[in-house]
Design an enzyme around this catalytic site. Structure first.
Site, short mmCIF file in Angstrom:
data_model
loop_
_atom_site.label_atom_id
_atom_site.label_comp_id
_atom_site.label_asym_id
_atom_site.label_seq_id
_atom_site.Cartn_x
_atom_site.Cartn_y
_atom_site.Cartn_z
N ASN A 1 -4.26 5.00 -9.55
CA ASN A 1 -4.05 3.59 -9.27
C ASN A 1 -5.38 2.87 -9.54
OD1 ASN A 1 -3.56 1.06 -8.24
ND2 ASN A 1 -3.32 1.73 -6.10
N LYS B 1 -5.92 -0.20 -9.59
CA LYS B 1 -6.02 -1.48 -8.86
C LYS B 1 -6.51 -2.58 -9.81
CE LYS B 1 -6.55 1.14 -4.65
NZ LYS B 1 -7.05 1.23 -3.30
N HIS C 1 2.28 -1.13 -1.73
CA HIS C 1 0.93 -0.66 -1.43
C HIS C 1 0.38 -1.49 -0.26
CE1 HIS C 1 -3.33 0.17 -1.71
NE2 HIS C 1 -3.02 1.24 -2.42
N GLU D 1 -2.36 -2.79 0.29
CA GLU D 1 -3.14 -3.97 -0.09
C GLU D 1 -2.21 -5.15 -0.40
OE1 GLU D 1 -5.44 -1.99 -3.11
OE2 GLU D 1 -6.55 -0.93 -1.54
N GLU E 1 0.06 6.98 2.74
CA GLU E 1 -1.33 6.55 2.65
C GLU E 1 -1.75 5.93 3.98
OE1 GLU E 1 -2.68 5.74 -1.61
OE2 GLU E 1 -1.53 3.98 -1.04
N GLY F 1 -9.94 3.89 0.50
CA GLY F 1 -11.22 3.32 0.09
C GLY F 1 -12.34 3.46 1.11
N SER G 1 -8.65 8.12 -0.12
CA SER G 1 -9.93 8.81 -0.31
C SER G 1 -9.80 10.23 -0.86
CB SER G 1 -10.74 8.81 0.99
OG SER G 1 -11.10 7.48 1.34
#
Ligand code: PGA
Length: 240
Positions: free
Chosen positions: A9, A11, A92, A94, A164, A170, A202
Site C-alpha cells: 500500500n 498510500k 483503510h 486512514e 490492522e 506507521g 508496521s
C-alpha cells in the site's frame, strides 16, 4: 506455509515503478506467494504497463460506493477494473478517520468492487485505547458483522480481510505474536476458512517471517516498508 499474499500500500507516495517492479519480481519465485501493488490512482495506468509481464497484481487504495454519476473527484470500481486492477483496499483506517467512512460505507464499497469482479481488501482493526480497555475483540467483531458478514454467503472466497490494529500502523509498534494469533483465529472463526485474512501494521523485513509463519495469517499488508523495493522484496522472501 500455505498460500500467502504480500500487499503493498503505497498510500499517497509516488515511487519509481520500473526499479521497484524489477526488484520485487526477482524475489517472487514461489507460486505460493502472491504480490499485489496498490499505488495511487495516478500511477495505475503506468503500473498496469510495467507490471504486465510480471506476476505482480494490481490494486487500488479505495473506490466509490457507486459505479458512476455526479461524484467529482471520485473513482469507481468499474474505472479500476478498466485500469487493470484485480484488488481494491476499502475501509483503510486512514480513510475511516479522515473521510469519516463507516462500516456501512465500507460494505457498500466492497459490494461495488465485487460487482466488477474486483476482490476487496477490507480493513478492520481497533484503536490503542480500545485494546487497553480489553475491547479489541468486540470492536473487530462488530466491524466484521457490519462490513464483512453480508458478503460471506456469495463472496467468501473473493474477499481479503486485513486486520490492522490502528495503533500499529506507521508507528513501529507491533502486537505480540500471541495477540495476532488470537485476533486472526477470532476472525477466521467468524468468517470461515474460505476468506483470506492478512495482517497489517508496521510489517518490516525483520518481523515478517515470524508473522507470516502463523497458520492463521494468510499474508501481510505493508505500508511504509513497501516503498523500499529491497525491503518489500525481503518481505516476499520471508513469505516463501
Ligand atoms: P505500515 O502501514 O506498514 O506503514 O504500518 C500499513 C497500512 O496502513 O496498511
Amino acid at each position: 506455509m500455505g498460500h500467502k499474499y504480500v500487499i503493498a500500500n503505497w498510500k499517497m507516495n509516488h515511487c519509481v515503478l520500473p526499479a521497484w517492479t524489477q526488484a520485487v519480481a526477482m524475489a517472487l519465485v514461489d507460486d505460493e506467494v502472491s504480490a499485489v501493488l496498490c499505488p495511487s490512482y495516478t500511477q495505475l495506468a503506468a503500473a498496469q504497463m510495467v507490471l504486465q509481464n510480471t506476476p505482480i497484481l494490481l490494486g487500488a487504495q479505495d473506490c466509490h460506493t457507486e459505479q458512476k454519476g455526479a461524484h467529482t473527484g471520485d473513482i469507481s470500481a468499474e474505472m479500476l477494473k478498466r485500469s487493470g486492477c484485480s484488488y481494491v483496499i476499502v475501509g483503510h483506517s486512514e480513510r475511516r478517520d479522515a473521510h469519516y467512512e463507516s462500516d456501512e460505507d465500507v460494505l457498500l464499497k466492497a459490494q461495488a468492487a465485487l460487482a466488477q469482479g474486483l476482490s476487496p481488501i477490507i480493513c478492520i482493526g481497533e484503536l490503542d485505547e480500545e485494546r487497553a480497555d480489553a475491547q479489541a475483540q468486540a470492536v473487530v467483531s462488530a466491524q466484521i458483522e457490519l462490513a464483512v458478514k453480508p458478503l460471506l454467503k456469495d463472496y467468501a472466497d473473493e474477499i481479503i480481510i486485513a486486520y490492522e490494529p490502528i495503533w500499529a500502523i506507521g508507528t513501529g509498534k507491533v502486537p505480540t505474536i500471541q495477540e495476532i494469533t488470537q485476533m486472526h483465529e477470532l476472525i477466521k472463526k467468524m468468517v470461515g476458512n474460505e476468506s483470506v485474512v492478512v495482517y497489517g501494521g508496521s510489517v518490516k523485513p525483520d518481523n515478517a517471517r515470524e508473522i507470516l509463519a502463523l497458520e492463521s495469517v494468510d499474508g501481510v499488508l505493508v505500508g511504509g516498508a513497501s516503498l523500499d523495493a529491497q525491503a518489500f522484496a525481503n518481505i516476499i522472501r520471508a513469505a516463501s
